[in-house]
Write a protein that holds these residues in place. Structure first.
Motif, PDB file in Angstrom:
ATOM      1  N   MET A 201      -0.873   6.934   1.519  1.00  0.00           N
ATOM      2  CA  MET A 201      -0.964   6.604   2.923  1.00  0.00           C
ATOM      3  C   MET A 201      -0.415   5.192   3.088  1.00  0.00           C
ATOM      4  O   MET A 201      -0.808   4.263   2.387  1.00  0.00           O
ATOM      5  N   GLY A 202       0.482   5.048   4.015  1.00  0.00           N
ATOM      6  CA  GLY A 202       1.101   3.753   4.256  1.00  0.00           C
ATOM      7  C   GLY A 202       0.146   2.789   4.935  1.00  0.00           C
ATOM      8  O   GLY A 202      -0.823   3.197   5.588  1.00  0.00           O
TER       9      GLY A 202
ATOM     10  N   GLU B  32       0.560   0.987   7.542  1.00  0.00           N
ATOM     11  CA  GLU B  32       0.568   1.099   9.009  1.00  0.00           C
ATOM     12  C   GLU B  32      -0.330   2.241   9.467  1.00  0.00           C
ATOM     13  O   GLU B  32      -1.088   2.111  10.432  1.00  0.00           O
ATOM     14  N   LEU B  33      -0.242   3.368   8.769  1.00  0.00           N
ATOM     15  CA  LEU B  33      -1.073   4.525   9.113  1.00  0.00           C
ATOM     16  C   LEU B  33      -2.551   4.220   8.884  1.00  0.00           C
ATOM     17  O   LEU B  33      -3.402   4.553   9.724  1.00  0.00           O
ATOM     18  N   HIS B  34      -2.832   3.555   7.785  1.00  0.00           N
ATOM     19  CA  HIS B  34      -4.211   3.187   7.484  1.00  0.00           C
ATOM     20  C   HIS B  34      -4.755   2.235   8.544  1.00  0.00           C
ATOM     21  O   HIS B  34      -5.889   2.387   9.015  1.00  0.00           O
TER      22      HIS B  34
ATOM     23  N   GLN C  23      -3.769   1.972  11.637  1.00  0.00           N
ATOM     24  CA  GLN C  23      -3.943   2.725  12.882  1.00  0.00           C
ATOM     25  C   GLN C  23      -5.221   3.560  12.835  1.00  0.00           C
ATOM     26  O   GLN C  23      -5.936   3.664  13.835  1.00  0.00           O
ATOM     27  N   MET C  24      -5.524   4.143  11.684  1.00  0.00           N
ATOM     28  CA  MET C  24      -6.757   4.916  11.539  1.00  0.00           C
ATOM     29  C   MET C  24      -7.977   4.018  11.714  1.00  0.00           C
ATOM     30  O   MET C  24      -8.972   4.413  12.343  1.00  0.00           O
TER      31      MET C  24
ATOM     32  N   ASN D   2      -8.362   3.276  15.426  1.00  0.00           N
ATOM     33  CA  ASN D   2      -8.900   4.437  16.144  1.00  0.00           C
ATOM     34  C   ASN D   2     -10.378   4.626  15.868  1.00  0.00           C
ATOM     35  O   ASN D   2     -11.165   4.896  16.784  1.00  0.00           O
TER      36      ASN D   2
END
Length: 53
Positions: free
Chosen positions: A1-2, A4-6, A8-9, A12
């Motif tokens: 998992m990149g 940026e994705l982490h 964003q999670m 959220n």
């Protein structure tokens, strides 16, 4: 998992938790308001009213 994705999670999930906390706080405020509108009269059980003779 990149990263940026982490990130964003995490954003959220923190927003979801803040929303849940706000809902819980509102529910407690409503319950407190209902209790104060009742005139502060505590209802006692039948056994609380009977005195030992």
């Amino acid at each position: 998992m990149g990263p940026e994705l982490h990130f964003q999670m995490i954003i959220n999930r923190s927003a979801e938790l803040r929303e849940q906390a706000a809902d819980h706080r509102r529910a407690r405020e409503v319950e407190k308001a209902r209790k104060s509108q009742a005139g502060g009269v505590r209802r006692r059980s039948l056994f609380g009213k009977i005195s030992a003779a």
